[in-house]
Design a protein around this motif. Structure first.
Motif, PDB file in Angstrom:
ATOM      1  N   GLU A   1      -1.323  -1.381 -16.614  1.00 34.23           N
ATOM      2  CA  GLU A   1      -2.275  -1.520 -17.717  1.00 34.23           C
ATOM      3  C   GLU A   1      -1.571  -1.831 -19.033  1.00 34.23           C
ATOM      4  N   ALA A   2      -0.466  -1.155 -19.304  1.00 34.26           N
ATOM      5  CA  ALA A   2       0.238  -1.344 -20.571  1.00 34.26           C
ATOM      6  C   ALA A   2       0.782  -2.760 -20.702  1.00 34.26           C
ATOM      7  N   VAL A   3       1.394  -3.257 -19.639  1.00 34.16           N
ATOM      8  CA  VAL A   3       1.961  -4.608 -19.683  1.00 34.16           C
ATOM      9  C   VAL A   3       0.851  -5.654 -19.736  1.00 34.16           C
TER      10      VAL A   3
ATOM     11  N   PRO B   1      -2.600  -7.890  -8.331  1.00 33.83           N
ATOM     12  CA  PRO B   1      -3.094  -8.843  -9.324  1.00 33.83           C
ATOM     13  C   PRO B   1      -2.237  -8.828 -10.592  1.00 33.83           C
ATOM     14  N   TRP B   2      -1.901 -10.007 -11.078  1.00 32.61           N
ATOM     15  CA  TRP B   2      -1.011 -10.164 -12.230  1.00 32.61           C
ATOM     16  C   TRP B   2      -1.777 -10.748 -13.419  1.00 32.61           C
ATOM     17  N   LEU B   3      -2.526 -11.792 -13.188  1.00 33.01           N
ATOM     18  CA  LEU B   3      -3.452 -12.323 -14.188  1.00 33.01           C
ATOM     19  C   LEU B   3      -4.576 -13.024 -13.440  1.00 33.01           C
ATOM     20  N   THR B   4      -5.737 -13.049 -14.042  1.00 36.86           N
ATOM     21  CA  THR B   4      -6.891 -13.607 -13.349  1.00 36.86           C
ATOM     22  C   THR B   4      -7.473 -14.787 -14.111  1.00 36.86           C
ATOM     23  N   ASP B   5      -8.308 -15.509 -13.423  1.00 37.04           N
ATOM     24  CA  ASP B   5      -8.950 -16.681 -13.980  1.00 37.04           C
ATOM     25  C   ASP B   5     -10.266 -16.880 -13.247  1.00 37.04           C
ATOM     26  N   ALA B   6     -11.201 -17.524 -13.879  1.00 35.89           N
ATOM     27  CA  ALA B   6     -12.461 -17.871 -13.227  1.00 35.89           C
ATOM     28  C   ALA B   6     -13.084 -19.014 -14.003  1.00 35.89           C
ATOM     29  N   GLY B   7     -13.802 -19.852 -13.302  1.00 35.64           N
ATOM     30  CA  GLY B   7     -14.460 -20.963 -13.958  1.00 35.64           C
ATOM     31  C   GLY B   7     -15.490 -20.472 -14.961  1.00 35.64           C
TER      32      GLY B   7
ATOM     33  N   THR C   1      -6.326  -8.230 -15.163  1.00 41.02           N
ATOM     34  CA  THR C   1      -6.991  -8.021 -13.873  1.00 41.02           C
ATOM     35  C   THR C   1      -7.579  -6.618 -13.782  1.00 41.02           C
ATOM     36  N   ILE C   2      -7.522  -5.871 -14.884  1.00 40.36           N
ATOM     37  CA  ILE C   2      -8.043  -4.508 -14.950  1.00 40.36           C
ATOM     38  C   ILE C   2      -9.310  -4.518 -15.810  1.00 40.36           C
ATOM     39  N   PRO C   3     -10.477  -4.270 -15.242  1.00 43.68           N
ATOM     40  CA  PRO C   3     -11.740  -4.394 -15.966  1.00 43.68           C
ATOM     41  C   PRO C   3     -11.804  -3.639 -17.292  1.00 43.68           C
ATOM     42  N   LYS C   4     -11.268  -2.418 -17.364  1.00 44.06           N
ATOM     43  CA  LYS C   4     -11.400  -1.617 -18.578  1.00 44.06           C
ATOM     44  C   LYS C   4     -10.745  -2.278 -19.783  1.00 44.06           C
ATOM     45  N   LEU C   5      -9.782  -3.171 -19.557  1.00 41.17           N
ATOM     46  CA  LEU C   5      -9.103  -3.814 -20.668  1.00 41.17           C
ATOM     47  C   LEU C   5      -9.999  -4.805 -21.408  1.00 41.17           C
ATOM     48  N   TYR C   6     -11.104  -5.194 -20.789  1.00 42.06           N
ATOM     49  CA  TYR C   6     -12.021  -6.111 -21.455  1.00 42.06           C
ATOM     50  C   TYR C   6     -12.906  -5.383 -22.471  1.00 42.06           C
TER      51      TYR C   6
ATOM     52  N   LYS D   1       0.801  -1.230   0.000  1.00 47.02           N
ATOM     53  CA  LYS D   1       0.000   0.000   0.000  1.00 47.02           C
ATOM     54  C   LYS D   1       0.833   1.280   0.000  1.00 47.02           C
ATOM     55  N   PRO D   2       1.933   1.357   0.735  1.00 43.18           N
ATOM     56  CA  PRO D   2       2.719   2.597   0.728  1.00 43.18           C
ATOM     57  C   PRO D   2       3.337   2.923  -0.634  1.00 43.18           C
ATOM     58  N   TYR D   3       3.309   1.966  -1.562  1.00 41.26           N
ATOM     59  CA  TYR D   3       3.972   2.164  -2.854  1.00 41.26           C
ATOM     60  C   TYR D   3       3.002   2.328  -4.031  1.00 41.26           C
ATOM     61  N   THR D   4       1.741   2.032  -3.842  1.00 43.73           N
ATOM     62  CA  THR D   4       0.839   1.925  -4.994  1.00 43.73           C
ATOM     63  C   THR D   4       0.150   3.220  -5.422  1.00 43.73           C
ATOM     64  N   ASN D   5       0.061   4.189  -4.531  1.00 42.53           N
ATOM     65  CA  ASN D   5      -0.690   5.420  -4.812  1.00 42.53           C
ATOM     66  C   ASN D   5      -2.134   5.117  -5.221  1.00 42.53           C
ATOM     67  N   GLY D   6      -2.670   4.039  -4.683  1.00 45.41           N
ATOM     68  CA  GLY D   6      -4.069   3.703  -4.917  1.00 45.41           C
ATOM     69  C   GLY D   6      -4.375   3.041  -6.243  1.00 45.41           C
ATOM     70  N   VAL D   7      -3.349   2.642  -7.010  1.00 47.87           N
ATOM     71  CA  VAL D   7      -3.575   2.065  -8.330  1.00 47.87           C
ATOM     72  C   VAL D   7      -4.318   0.733  -8.255  1.00 47.87           C
ATOM     73  N   GLU D   8      -4.318   0.105  -7.075  1.00 46.33           N
ATOM     74  CA  GLU D   8      -5.030  -1.171  -6.943  1.00 46.33           C
ATOM     75  C   GLU D   8      -6.533  -1.014  -7.200  1.00 46.33           C
ATOM     76  N   LYS D   9      -7.047   0.204  -7.076  1.00 54.01           N
ATOM     77  CA  LYS D   9      -8.474   0.445  -7.319  1.00 54.01           C
ATOM     78  C   LYS D   9      -8.856   0.207  -8.780  1.00 54.01           C
ATOM     79  N   ASN D  10      -7.869   0.146  -9.663  1.00 59.20           N
ATOM     80  CA  ASN D  10      -8.149  -0.095 -11.079  1.00 59.20           C
ATOM     81  C   ASN D  10      -8.380  -1.568 -11.393  1.00 59.20           C
ATOM     82  N   HIS D  11      -8.102  -2.438 -10.428  1.00 61.58           N
ATOM     83  CA  HIS D  11      -8.193  -3.877 -10.646  1.00 61.58           C
ATOM     84  C   HIS D  11      -9.525  -4.417 -10.117  1.00 61.58           C
ATOM     85  N   PHE D  12      -9.839  -5.664 -10.475  1.00 60.00           N
ATOM     86  CA  PHE D  12     -11.066  -6.283  -9.986  1.00 60.00           C
ATOM     87  C   PHE D  12     -11.090  -6.245  -8.459  1.00 60.00           C
ATOM     88  N   PRO D  13     -12.141  -5.709  -7.857  1.00 60.97           N
ATOM     89  CA  PRO D  13     -12.215  -5.609  -6.398  1.00 60.97           C
ATOM     90  C   PRO D  13     -12.053  -6.950  -5.688  1.00 60.97           C
TER      91      PRO D  13
END
Length: 423
Positions: free
Chosen positions: A328-330, A131-137, A343-348, A103-115
């Motif tokens: 997001e870029a990577v 989050p690095w990559l996600t999966d779901a059944g 793991t970033i919703p907008k990329l879908y 948390k001290p390093y992210t500047n809140g960027v985690e809010k861009n990922h799936f909650p």
């Protein structure tokens, strides 16, 4: 010790030419597949050129359990030989005392990922991984066969059961004696914890253990869900499904011998490969609902995260690397080149990603309702709890117990695990 010796044989270093003197050297674990290794090498070189630091990639075993064993061994020894770790979605709670709070390093960027993924990676208020990559059944189905028999993709388990039987019986009558209605992961292993959780949650039966740590599995809806699944064995699913993991289920479906298949998104690309018997015939839908007022489609959350060891000598640089790799870029580049689920919703909604992976539009709806396994709350005891759940579920599927008896017995087992050393 044998495992550690084996792993340390493979280390690759990448960075700017002057980085050895000017920057720091970090070591990161990388997935053991050749495709991932090559991508990690590429990312290591790019990050090294960008920062002037050097990144060494540590080769690791193929088995997730062996990887976890290695990490626990190194972290228990407070080793500074591993800075950044790729960790499974169920490991943050297990490794919670040995990972850096990001948390001290992210500047809140985690809010861009799936909650759900951020919540999964947050233990006692600390963000232990990004989050690095996600999966779901997801539910795969034969578009051509449903169209052939005038059926629509099912929205409930009852509809899936009826459609699977109708199509299976008709195809068998037409000459394909090997046709099955539904294949899934029912072997007694972690995969059954995923499928079992999906069934239970879809009936409004909870998540085995709630976020407060209370055991919730002993309820009528959970029992009903397990009994429903047991009814598939020997009817729309083969008896052999009791020994199926992901690849066994995929083998049956991809050969053209199943109407429906529960699996992870990776099966899409393989199912549409040049050598697939069902290329161009596959549809993907979200997981079906149960039959109660609180029923909903539920997909088990999977995926991998990036974390930093608490014992890293360079936490700032290690955190910077994690934020770069999960950016997001990577993630966009990984989605296009590796079909890696962002793991970033907008990329879908990204047109380039959708052009490379058309099914991502459907996958997004599944990821929105993905549910985590109770790994964060159980911590180091997760493996014991999961094994108790998959064994209880397997007993019902194999006809050795009923749903009601099984969830009651399981409650006692989980409570006994709770009475051991703190989780």
């Amino acid at each position: 010790m044998k495992l550690q010796k084996m792993v340390w044989m493979g280390v690759w270093a990448f960075g700017a030419a002057s980085a050895q003197a000017a920057g720091v050297t970090l070591t990161m674990s990388c997935n053991s597949s050749e495709q991932e290794i090559q991508y990690c090498k590429k990312m290591a070189a790019e990050w090294g050129a960008k920062t002037g630091n050097t990144l060494e990639l540590l080769s690791i075993p193929q088995s997730s359990s062996d990887i976890l064993g290695l990490f626990r061994q190194m972290l228990a020894g407070k080793s500074d030989k591993l800075d950044v770790l790729q960790i499974d979605v169920v490991w943050p709670g297990i490794l919670k005392d040995q990972l850096l709070d990001l948390k001290p390093y992210t500047n809140g960027v985690e809010k861009n990922h799936f909650p759900a993924m951020v919540a999964n990676n947050t233990v006692n208020g600390k963000l232990l991984a990004m989050p690095w990559l996600t999966d779901a059944g997801v539910m795969f189905y034969r578009k051509d066969l449903l169209a052939k028999y005038g059926e629509k993709p099912p929205s409930t388990w009852a509809e899936l059961t009826a459609t699977a039987k109708k199509v299976m019986d008709a195809e068998r009558k037409a000459g394909n004696a090997a046709m099955q209605g539904f294949v899934f992961q029912a072997k007694a292993y972690e995969g059954l914890s995923c499928t079992g959780l999906e069934w239970v949650a879809s009936f409004g039966g909870g998540s085995i253990i709630d976020r407060a740590g209370k055991t919730t599995i002993n309820n009528p809806q959970a029992a009903k869900a397990l009994d429903m699944a047991a009814g598939w064995i020997g009817t729309i699913a083969p008896q052999g499904v009791l020994n199926y993991a992901e690849e066994e289920a995929r083998g049956v479906f991809q050969s053209g011998n199943a109407v429906f298949m529960r699996n992870w998104p990776y099966a899409w690309a393989l199912g549409n490969g040049a050598d697939s018997g069902v290329k161009g015939k596959i549809g993907v839908i979200t997981m079906p609902k149960g039959d109660g007022p609180d029923s909903t489609g539920a997909a088990a959350l999977g995926g991998w995260q990036m974390a930093v060891s608490k014992y890293s000598k360079h936490p700032k640089e290690a955190a910077d690397l994690v934020l770069y790799l999960t950016s997001e870029a990577v993630q966009k580049e990984r989605a296009i080149t590796l079909a890696s689920n962002p793991t970033i919703p907008k990329l879908y909604q990204d047109k380039d990603i959708l052009a490379a992976n058309p099914f991502y539009g459907d996958l997004f709806e599944t990821l929105k309702v993905a549910i985590p396994r109770p790994a964060t709350v159980t911590g180091v005891k997760y493996n014991e709890v999961s094994a108790a759940f998959w064994n209880a579920t397997h007993e019902v599927l194999s006809g050795k117990s009923t749903g009601t008896a099984s969830v009651k017995k399981l409650e006692g087992k989980i409570d006994a695990i709770r009475r051991g050393p703190s989780w």
